[in-house]
Write a protein that holds these residues in place. Structure first.
Motif, PDB file in Angstrom:
ATOM      1  N   GLU B 120      -6.852 -72.610 -32.229  1.00 25.77           N
ATOM      2  CA  GLU B 120      -6.442 -73.055 -33.511  1.00 25.77           C
ATOM      3  C   GLU B 120      -5.114 -73.643 -33.586  1.00 25.77           C
ATOM      4  N   GLY B 121      -4.635 -73.764 -32.735  1.00 21.25           N
ATOM      5  CA  GLY B 121      -3.176 -74.499 -32.831  1.00 21.25           C
ATOM      6  C   GLY B 121      -2.150 -73.860 -33.635  1.00 21.25           C
ATOM      7  N   ARG B 122      -2.369 -72.458 -33.750  1.00 21.61           N
ATOM      8  CA  ARG B 122      -1.408 -71.617 -34.478  1.00 21.61           C
ATOM      9  C   ARG B 122      -0.258 -71.101 -33.739  1.00 21.61           C
ATOM     10  N   ASN B 123       0.773 -70.892 -34.422  1.00 23.42           N
ATOM     11  CA  ASN B 123       2.089 -70.574 -33.703  1.00 23.42           C
ATOM     12  C   ASN B 123       1.968 -68.779 -33.465  1.00 23.42           C
ATOM     13  N   ILE B 124       2.216 -68.407 -32.335  1.00 22.07           N
ATOM     14  CA  ILE B 124       2.058 -66.874 -32.082  1.00 22.07           C
ATOM     15  C   ILE B 124       3.341 -66.412 -31.632  1.00 22.07           C
ATOM     16  N   THR B 125       4.223 -67.104 -31.828  1.00 22.88           N
ATOM     17  CA  THR B 125       5.602 -66.786 -31.066  1.00 22.88           C
ATOM     18  C   THR B 125       6.115 -65.441 -31.986  1.00 22.88           C
ATOM     19  N   ALA B 126       6.079 -65.593 -33.238  1.00 24.85           N
ATOM     20  CA  ALA B 126       6.559 -64.393 -34.033  1.00 24.85           C
ATOM     21  C   ALA B 126       6.051 -63.088 -33.651  1.00 24.85           C
ATOM     22  N   ALA B 127       6.840 -62.177 -33.876  1.00 26.29           N
ATOM     23  CA  ALA B 127       6.240 -60.668 -33.475  1.00 26.29           C
ATOM     24  C   ALA B 127       5.254 -60.524 -34.841  1.00 26.29           C
ATOM     25  N   GLU B 128       5.578 -60.923 -36.145  1.00 24.56           N
ATOM     26  CA  GLU B 128       4.691 -60.920 -37.042  1.00 24.56           C
ATOM     27  C   GLU B 128       3.247 -61.335 -36.812  1.00 24.56           C
ATOM     28  N   SER B 129       3.269 -62.477 -36.389  1.00 26.74           N
ATOM     29  CA  SER B 129       1.950 -63.315 -35.846  1.00 26.74           C
ATOM     30  C   SER B 129       1.087 -62.286 -34.910  1.00 26.74           C
ATOM     31  N   VAL B 130       1.905 -61.581 -33.929  1.00 29.94           N
ATOM     32  CA  VAL B 130       1.291 -60.914 -32.808  1.00 29.94           C
ATOM     33  C   VAL B 130       0.769 -59.608 -33.436  1.00 29.94           C
ATOM     34  N   ASP B 132      -0.458 -59.288 -36.481  1.00 31.50           N
ATOM     35  CA  ASP B 132      -1.506 -59.614 -37.198  1.00 31.50           C
ATOM     36  C   ASP B 132      -2.781 -59.748 -36.513  1.00 31.50           C
ATOM     37  N   ILE B 133      -2.527 -60.179 -35.180  1.00 34.35           N
ATOM     38  CA  ILE B 133      -3.705 -60.202 -34.158  1.00 34.35           C
ATOM     39  C   ILE B 133      -4.050 -58.921 -33.668  1.00 34.35           C
ATOM     40  N   VAL B 134      -3.057 -58.178 -33.330  1.00 36.66           N
ATOM     41  CA  VAL B 134      -3.546 -56.805 -32.829  1.00 36.66           C
ATOM     42  C   VAL B 134      -3.989 -56.044 -33.928  1.00 36.66           C
ATOM     43  N   ALA B 135      -3.574 -56.115 -35.187  1.00 44.21           N
ATOM     44  CA  ALA B 135      -3.827 -55.131 -36.359  1.00 44.21           C
ATOM     45  C   ALA B 135      -5.784 -55.547 -36.725  1.00 44.21           C
ATOM     46  N   ARG B 136      -5.979 -56.752 -36.319  1.00 45.55           N
ATOM     47  CA  ARG B 136      -7.417 -57.121 -36.369  1.00 45.55           C
ATOM     48  C   ARG B 136      -8.143 -56.420 -35.530  1.00 45.55           C
ATOM     49  N   LEU B 137      -7.587 -55.696 -34.446  1.00 42.22           N
ATOM     50  CA  LEU B 137      -8.369 -54.964 -33.513  1.00 42.22           C
ATOM     51  C   LEU B 137      -8.477 -53.320 -33.857  1.00 42.22           C
ATOM     52  N   GLY B 138      -7.879 -53.017 -35.240  1.00 44.37           N
ATOM     53  CA  GLY B 138      -8.054 -51.994 -35.757  1.00 44.37           C
ATOM     54  C   GLY B 138      -6.644 -50.901 -35.433  1.00 44.37           C
ATOM     55  N   ILE B 139      -5.446 -51.511 -35.018  1.00 48.26           N
ATOM     56  CA  ILE B 139      -4.363 -50.857 -34.913  1.00 48.26           C
ATOM     57  C   ILE B 139      -3.325 -51.146 -35.950  1.00 48.26           C
ATOM     58  N   ASP B 140      -2.706 -49.947 -36.342  1.00 43.25           N
ATOM     59  CA  ASP B 140      -1.830 -50.062 -37.333  1.00 43.25           C
ATOM     60  C   ASP B 140      -0.747 -51.040 -36.947  1.00 43.25           C
ATOM     61  N   ARG B 141      -0.505 -51.986 -38.124  1.00 41.84           N
ATOM     62  CA  ARG B 141       0.370 -53.195 -38.029  1.00 41.84           C
ATOM     63  C   ARG B 141       1.952 -52.750 -37.887  1.00 41.84           C
ATOM     64  N   MET B 142       2.307 -51.736 -38.337  1.00 41.32           N
ATOM     65  CA  MET B 142       3.687 -51.354 -38.238  1.00 41.32           C
ATOM     66  C   MET B 142       3.968 -50.582 -36.959  1.00 41.32           C
ATOM     67  N   GLU B 143       2.988 -50.253 -36.457  1.00 44.39           N
ATOM     68  CA  GLU B 143       3.110 -49.435 -35.080  1.00 44.39           C
ATOM     69  C   GLU B 143       3.396 -50.553 -34.193  1.00 44.39           C
ATOM     70  N   VAL B 144       2.543 -51.534 -34.035  1.00 49.15           N
ATOM     71  CA  VAL B 144       2.714 -52.684 -33.296  1.00 49.15           C
ATOM     72  C   VAL B 144       4.039 -53.280 -33.344  1.00 49.15           C
ATOM     73  N   MET B 145       4.450 -53.381 -34.717  1.00 44.36           N
ATOM     74  CA  MET B 145       6.014 -54.208 -34.994  1.00 44.36           C
ATOM     75  C   MET B 145       7.019 -53.385 -34.453  1.00 44.36           C
ATOM     76  N   SER B 146       6.953 -52.071 -34.312  1.00 42.89           N
ATOM     77  CA  SER B 146       7.885 -51.357 -33.903  1.00 42.89           C
ATOM     78  C   SER B 146       7.767 -51.384 -32.199  1.00 42.89           C
ATOM     79  N   ALA B 147       6.605 -51.346 -31.795  1.00 44.76           N
ATOM     80  CA  ALA B 147       6.286 -51.405 -30.301  1.00 44.76           C
ATOM     81  C   ALA B 147       7.141 -52.615 -29.685  1.00 44.76           C
ATOM     82  N   LEU B 148       6.939 -53.808 -30.408  1.00 46.50           N
ATOM     83  CA  LEU B 148       7.166 -55.128 -29.980  1.00 46.50           C
ATOM     84  C   LEU B 148       8.889 -55.116 -29.687  1.00 46.50           C
ATOM     85  N   VAL B 149       9.579 -54.221 -30.453  1.00 41.21           N
ATOM     86  CA  VAL B 149      11.271 -54.149 -30.375  1.00 41.21           C
ATOM     87  C   VAL B 149      11.587 -52.803 -29.440  1.00 41.21           C
TER      88      VAL B 149
END
Lengths: 200, 200
Positions: B120-130, B132-149
């Motif tokens: 789709e040519g989207r920018n996946i650099t930002a933690a937020e974008s990543v 979003d993608i993980v959240a669509r697999l059923g994982i809590d978005r905030m949990e991912v955001m804190s894991a990434l840092v």
């Protein structure tokens, strides 16, 4: 008459050697002929900034393994020359000289020189080695020796190298089929398919 | 249990994306599984001295043409991201975090993130974008955001990148089958053949 397949290659390129063993069969299947166009990767690498493959850390070790593995897959003899990379200038000059003098010998010379270098691991840098190979095709050895230092022959190679780079050749083999470029001996199946379908 | 296929890749690598679309089918045919191992080409390139492909004169233009042409041949959607190359760090961290938390989601995440970037040519650099993608697999978005840092997650990626380079990975994809390395999406047929025959 259908267009020739432009086969740009460097005589010191193992992947060029491997592709040279297959390109004529592919061409024949499609009633095409191969236009053998040696050029000098060293000149192209100055533009692209590419380091020499076999001397690159990590990648060089992989490349040496991949050369031999691909050769086994293709069923062609393979032996790395002791001196590698080597200067492919004399062999390249011989091709363009032969192309004017006796075009039917060009393909035979390319394959014989490549076979000497990578099938037998021999050093084909010296004019003498190149002259020996041409002589086995029935041309007087002294005539070749003087052609290889003829200023017109030298100029011809320079012009051809510049032209190859203008056409986009930056690696070996670099194959152009009806305007479409394909880089690498791992693109031969795509070349075959492109010749069949005219694209996809 | 037969050994996994190590699939080293960089999320910003178009050839890694193209290979990711096929590697699981190949693995399944041989009752193997894919071990998804993102690493950072930027770190490897510092060692090999490789310039960035798409930014290289002449070669970069060819590469862009070859990305799209190979995608058409593979029958997968392809769109170059506007920002390219891009930083693949957040997506890479997400893989190793998921590998511990929910290993069954790893393959789905890799394919979803790659599809976002190059399908789709989207920018996946930002933690937020990543996230979003993980959240669509059923994982809590905030949990991912804190894991990434999370410093442990950051360290984990560093260790994995070092390990990938120790294993010889210098490009993407870099695939190891029973100790035998294959570089490039143009080596998938060789990977398939190696899995069939154990070598040649």
């Amino acid at each position: 008459m259908p267009a020739e397949i432009d086969f740009y290659f460097d005589f010191s390129s193992p992947y060029g050697y491997l592709a040279s063993a297959r390109i004529e069969d592919i061409a024949k299947r499609h009633n095409r002929t191969v236009h053998w166009r040696p050029f000098l990767l060293g000149v192209a690498f100055k533009i692209t900034g590419a380091p020499l493959l076999a001397e690159t850390p990590i990648k060089g070790d992989y490349a040496k393994r991949d050369f031999a593995r691909t050769a086994r897959l293709f069923g062609v003899p393979f032996k790395m020359p002791e001196q590698f990379p080597f200067a492919p200038i004399a062999a390249s000059r011989a091709v363009y000289w032969l192309a004017d003098r006796d075009p039917n010998l060009v393909g035979r010379f390319v394959k014989a020189a490549y076979h000497a270098a990578f099938g037998e691991g021999r050093n084909i840098t010296a004019a003498e080695s190149v002259a020996d190979i041409v002589a086995r095709l029935g041309i007087d050895r002294m005539e070749v020796m003087s052609a290889l230092v003829d200023p017109q022959v030298k100029d011809r190679l320079r012009v051809e190298v510049d032209d190859a780079i203008k056409k986009g050749a930056f690696g070996s083999p670099y194959i152009i089929v009806d305007g479409e470029p394909f880089w690498g001996c791992d693109r031969l199946e795509q070349v075959d398919r492109w010749l069949t379908s005219g694209g996809w």
